[in-house]
Design an enzyme around this catalytic site. Structure first.
Site, PDB file in Angstrom:
ATOM      1  N   LYS A  10       0.842  -1.206   0.000  1.00 52.34           N
ATOM      2  CA  LYS A  10       0.000   0.000   0.000  1.00 52.34           C
ATOM      3  C   LYS A  10       0.873   1.250   0.000  1.00 52.34           C
ATOM      4  O   LYS A  10       0.582   2.235  -0.691  1.00 52.34           O
ATOM      5  CB  LYS A  10      -0.925  -0.014   1.227  1.00 52.34           C
ATOM      6  CG  LYS A  10      -1.989  -1.102   1.161  1.00 52.34           C
ATOM      7  CD  LYS A  10      -2.720  -1.315   2.486  1.00 52.34           C
ATOM      8  CE  LYS A  10      -3.672  -2.513   2.375  1.00 52.34           C
ATOM      9  NZ  LYS A  10      -4.354  -2.851   3.623  1.00 52.34           N
TER      10      LYS A  10
ATOM     11  N   GLN B  70      -4.492  -1.211   9.759  1.00 58.25           N
ATOM     12  CA  GLN B  70      -4.398  -2.567   9.212  1.00 58.25           C
ATOM     13  C   GLN B  70      -4.952  -3.589  10.205  1.00 58.25           C
ATOM     14  O   GLN B  70      -4.640  -3.558  11.397  1.00 58.25           O
ATOM     15  CB  GLN B  70      -2.920  -2.878   8.879  1.00 58.25           C
ATOM     16  CG  GLN B  70      -2.682  -4.219   8.220  1.00 58.25           C
ATOM     17  CD  GLN B  70      -3.268  -4.335   6.815  1.00 58.25           C
ATOM     18  OE1 GLN B  70      -3.448  -3.354   6.109  1.00 58.25           O
ATOM     19  NE2 GLN B  70      -3.580  -5.551   6.413  1.00 58.25           N
TER      20      GLN B  70
ATOM     21  N   ASP C 169     -11.045   2.644   4.038  1.00 60.24           N
ATOM     22  CA  ASP C 169     -11.282   1.197   4.064  1.00 60.24           C
ATOM     23  C   ASP C 169     -12.769   0.871   3.911  1.00 60.24           C
ATOM     24  O   ASP C 169     -13.121  -0.276   3.626  1.00 60.24           O
ATOM     25  CB  ASP C 169     -10.841   0.643   5.431  1.00 60.24           C
ATOM     26  CG  ASP C 169      -9.572  -0.168   5.350  1.00 60.24           C
ATOM     27  OD1 ASP C 169      -9.304  -0.747   4.281  1.00 60.24           O
ATOM     28  OD2 ASP C 169      -8.864  -0.237   6.367  1.00 60.24           O
TER      29      ASP C 169
HETATM   30  N1  GUN Z   1      -6.531  -6.773   6.486  1.00 56.03           N
HETATM   31  C1  GUN Z   1      -6.821  -7.549   5.412  1.00 56.03           C
HETATM   32  N2  GUN Z   1      -7.435  -6.811   4.453  1.00 56.03           N
HETATM   33  C2  GUN Z   1      -7.533  -5.563   4.940  1.00 56.03           C
HETATM   34  C3  GUN Z   1      -8.075  -4.355   4.416  1.00 56.03           C
HETATM   35  O1  GUN Z   1      -8.617  -4.286   3.306  1.00 56.03           O
HETATM   36  N3  GUN Z   1      -7.975  -3.271   5.220  1.00 56.03           N
HETATM   37  C4  GUN Z   1      -7.422  -3.324   6.463  1.00 56.03           C
HETATM   38  N4  GUN Z   1      -7.376  -2.211   7.186  1.00 56.03           N
HETATM   39  N5  GUN Z   1      -6.913  -4.431   6.975  1.00 56.03           N
HETATM   40  C5  GUN Z   1      -6.981  -5.534   6.217  1.00 56.03           C
END
Ligand code: GUN
Length: 281
Positions: free
Chosen positions: A40, A84, A107
């Protein structure tokens, strides 16, 4: 292709005086999370966004994390906040999600954004993986209208928002949606009916070719690390679909890695651009 579109939007906003900013918060040292977060980070930087990753120790208290979130809510250079998941056990993820300002919740996890998605309001943020799946279907010319779409998995991150998206009464949706999960009786009876099969169960290679209708479109959201003695590191990545048997039956299928994952990141960048755009009004 999407990355080029996002980079163009970022450049456009930058000339208007706003550099889209994404801040990612990573608590602890889960190896998979660290890999996702660095993906990311790289993508947002290469699109020209500003941003940072805040890395906190696994022992971080919930109060300390909430304080960080509040600081980011108040920072006008931060347009998107992503904490995350999963979080260490002393922290309640729902409490953290509710603290992120809905307009910075790129998100799409905040109850306000989830609610907007369900009732068909388009001014909220949609969870990145389901949004990425729709984008893949649209860009591949897959007809969702009237299709039998079967989703395996009912998580808040993928299964539920995926169902909400596909059931909306609009183009690029309008599907007949079935959601299957660990308590579903006779899973194959459902999967064999699917024109579009979306698998997000978190179980390595659980869907085999014999469970797929010939010609179906198969989207594999799984990301599992399994032992493999033939590999130097002793493991390999695989999806929730047994690719070798499924590829013989499906008309289209996404690989793991390289299918849905990059699309998820692209949608995160798109959401961040939208958050920055909205900060202008
Ligand atoms: N953990 C696995 N996928 C995601 C996601 O799309 N966003 C976040 N914040 N954590 C994750």
């Amino acid at each position: 292709m999407i990355h080029a579109e996002v980079a163009r939007d970022v450049a456009d906003l930058t000339t208007r005086g706003v550099v889209p900013g994404l801040t990612v918060v990573l608590v602890g040292d889960d190896a998979a999370s660290a890999t996702y977060v660095s993906g990311k980070e790289k993508a947002s930087r290469s699109a020209g966004m500003s941003g940072a990753t805040i890395r906190l120790p696994a022992t971080t208290s919930q109060a300390a994390l909430l304080a960080v979130v509040e600081q980011l809510n108040a920072d006008s250079t931060v347009h998107g906040i992503l904490v995350q998941m999963p979080l260490p056990s002393q922290i309640d993820p729902d409490t953290v999600i509710r603290h992120i300002h809905p307009r910075k919740d790129v998100d799409g996890f905040h109850p306000i954004n989830v609610g907007k998605l369900l009732i068909g309001h388009t001014d909220g943020f949609v969870s990145c993986t389901p949004a990425g799946v729709i984008e893949l279907l649209v860009r591949s010319g897959v007809q969702t209208r009237g299709a039998e779409a079967v989703i395996i998995g009912r998580s808040n991150i993928v299964g539920k928002p995926m169902a909400a998206l596909l059931m909306q009464g609009r183009s690029h949706a309008d599907a007949t949606v079935t959601v299957c999960h660990s308590r579903t009786r006779d899973l194959s009876a459902h999967t064999r009916r699917a024109d579009i099969l979306i698998v997000a169960a978190g179980r390595a290679e659980m869907i085999t070719g014999d469970m797929i209708k010939p010609g179906a479109v198969v989207i594999d959201v799984g990301m599992n690390r399994v032992p493999d003695a033939t590999r130097a590191q002793g493991t390999r990545l695989c999806g929730d679909v047994h690719f070798a048997s499924a590829v013989k039956v499906a008309s289209r299928i996404t690989p793991v890695p390289g299918g849905v994952g990059p699309m998820t990141i692209a949608m995160l960048l798109k959401n961040t651009v939208r958050a920055a755009e909205r900060s202008l009004h």
